[in-house]
Write an enzyme that holds these catalytic residues in place. Structure first.
Site, PDB file in Angstrom:
ATOM      1  N   GLY A 194       0.676  -0.673  -0.140  1.00 50.28           N
ATOM      2  CA  GLY A 194      -0.194  -0.143   0.348  1.00 50.28           C
ATOM      3  C   GLY A 194       0.355   0.922   0.518  1.00 50.28           C
ATOM      4  N   GLN A 228       3.214  10.168   1.165  1.00 52.55           N
ATOM      5  CA  GLN A 228       4.749   9.160   1.301  1.00 52.55           C
ATOM      6  C   GLN A 228       5.667   9.489   0.105  1.00 52.55           C
ATOM      7  OE1 GLN A 228       2.373   5.076   1.731  1.00 52.55           O
ATOM      8  NE2 GLN A 228       4.358   4.827   3.202  1.00 52.55           N
ATOM      9  N   CYS A 286       6.712  -0.296   6.874  1.00 53.36           N
ATOM     10  CA  CYS A 286       6.611   1.549   6.059  1.00 53.36           C
ATOM     11  C   CYS A 286       7.453   1.499   5.540  1.00 53.36           C
ATOM     12  CB  CYS A 286       5.579   1.726   6.923  1.00 53.36           C
ATOM     13  SG  CYS A 286       5.052   3.509   6.409  1.00 53.36           S
ATOM     14  N   LEU A 287       6.947   1.916   3.828  1.00 51.71           N
ATOM     15  CA  LEU A 287       8.437   2.089   3.388  1.00 51.71           C
ATOM     16  C   LEU A 287       9.229   3.973   4.044  1.00 51.71           C
ATOM     17  CD1 LEU A 287       6.195   1.450  -0.086  1.00 51.71           C
ATOM     18  CD2 LEU A 287       8.820   0.169   1.199  1.00 51.71           C
ATOM     19  N   HIS A 306      -4.399   1.335   8.054  1.00 52.58           N
ATOM     20  CA  HIS A 306      -2.604   1.871   8.056  1.00 52.58           C
ATOM     21  C   HIS A 306      -2.365   2.962   7.123  1.00 52.58           C
ATOM     22  CE1 HIS A 306       2.120   1.209   7.685  1.00 52.58           C
ATOM     23  NE2 HIS A 306       1.771   2.078   6.670  1.00 52.58           N
ATOM     24  N   GLU A 307      -3.354   2.814   5.912  1.00 53.92           N
ATOM     25  CA  GLU A 307      -2.434   3.690   4.567  1.00 53.92           C
ATOM     26  C   GLU A 307      -3.311   5.312   5.255  1.00 53.92           C
ATOM     27  OE1 GLU A 307      -0.554   3.509   2.980  1.00 53.92           O
ATOM     28  OE2 GLU A 307       0.090   1.508   3.038  1.00 53.92           O
ATOM     29  N   HIS A 331      -2.052   7.498   7.143  1.00 59.29           N
ATOM     30  CA  HIS A 331      -0.938   8.699   6.510  1.00 59.29           C
ATOM     31  C   HIS A 331      -2.031   9.389   6.139  1.00 59.29           C
ATOM     32  CE1 HIS A 331       2.994   6.436   6.566  1.00 59.29           C
ATOM     33  NE2 HIS A 331       2.325   5.275   6.045  1.00 59.29           N
TER      34      HIS A 331
HETATM   35 NI    NI Z   1       3.166   3.657   5.758  1.00 62.67          NI
END
Ligand code: NI
Length: 156
Positions: A46, A51, A90-91, A132-133, A136
């Site tokens: 995701g 991000q 998470c990236l 999670h997304e 963000h």
């Molecule tokens: Ni993330």
């Protein structure tokens, strides 16, 4: 389309409340394409627009390789039930993993890339990724709500 640089923890854009998308312009379609390409390049499940440095309420999700990519514009969770604790990464927080409690079942309202309003029910890993997304988009990272952070794995 282009692979974008992933913004990492400490970058202020990750802490902003993302702006709702008022209309699906060509620019928004281009952002969606960049997000999908970037997510796939980094093997993420995701990605949220902040991000890649865009404070917009857009997320893309690919819960597994045999499923299509889901694109959610202006997503809102309208129902959240059950509880499940599992490990997340998470990236934008490279090398860190932690246990996070999430709702096990959710309902989501969003717009697709044609601007049509849609609803979706999700459970399990898919529901976890969505939560999670969406965090963000509120400037929240999983490390803010993790019950515990896993010890770093020894270098092999
Ligand atoms: Ni993330």
């Amino acid at each position: 389309m282009a692979v974008k640089t992933i913004r990492t923890v400490g970058d202020p854009v990750l802490r902003l409340k993302a702006q709702d998308v008022s209309a699906i312009s060509e620019e928004i379609v281009a952002v969606l394409a960049d997000m999908v390409e970037t997510m796939e390049h980094y093997n993420g499940v995701g990605l949220a627009a902040p991000q890649i440095g865009r404070s917009l309420a857009i997320v893309v999700i690919r819960p597994s390789e045999d499923l299509p990519v889901f694109e959610f514009v202006n997503p809102v969770i309208t129902s959240c039930s059950g509880q499940d604790i599992d490990i997340e990464g998470c990236l934008s927080v490279p090398g860190t993993f932690g246990r996070v409690s999430r709702c096990s079942e959710i309902e989501l309202e969003y717009q697709d890339r044609q601007g049509r309003r849609k609803r979706l029910k999700a459970a399990g890993l898919f529901a976890r990724i969505i939560q999670h997304e969406l965090d963000h988009l509120a400037g929240v990272l999983f490390v803010d709500k993790a019950e515990s952070i896993l010890p770093e794995e020894a270098e092999s």
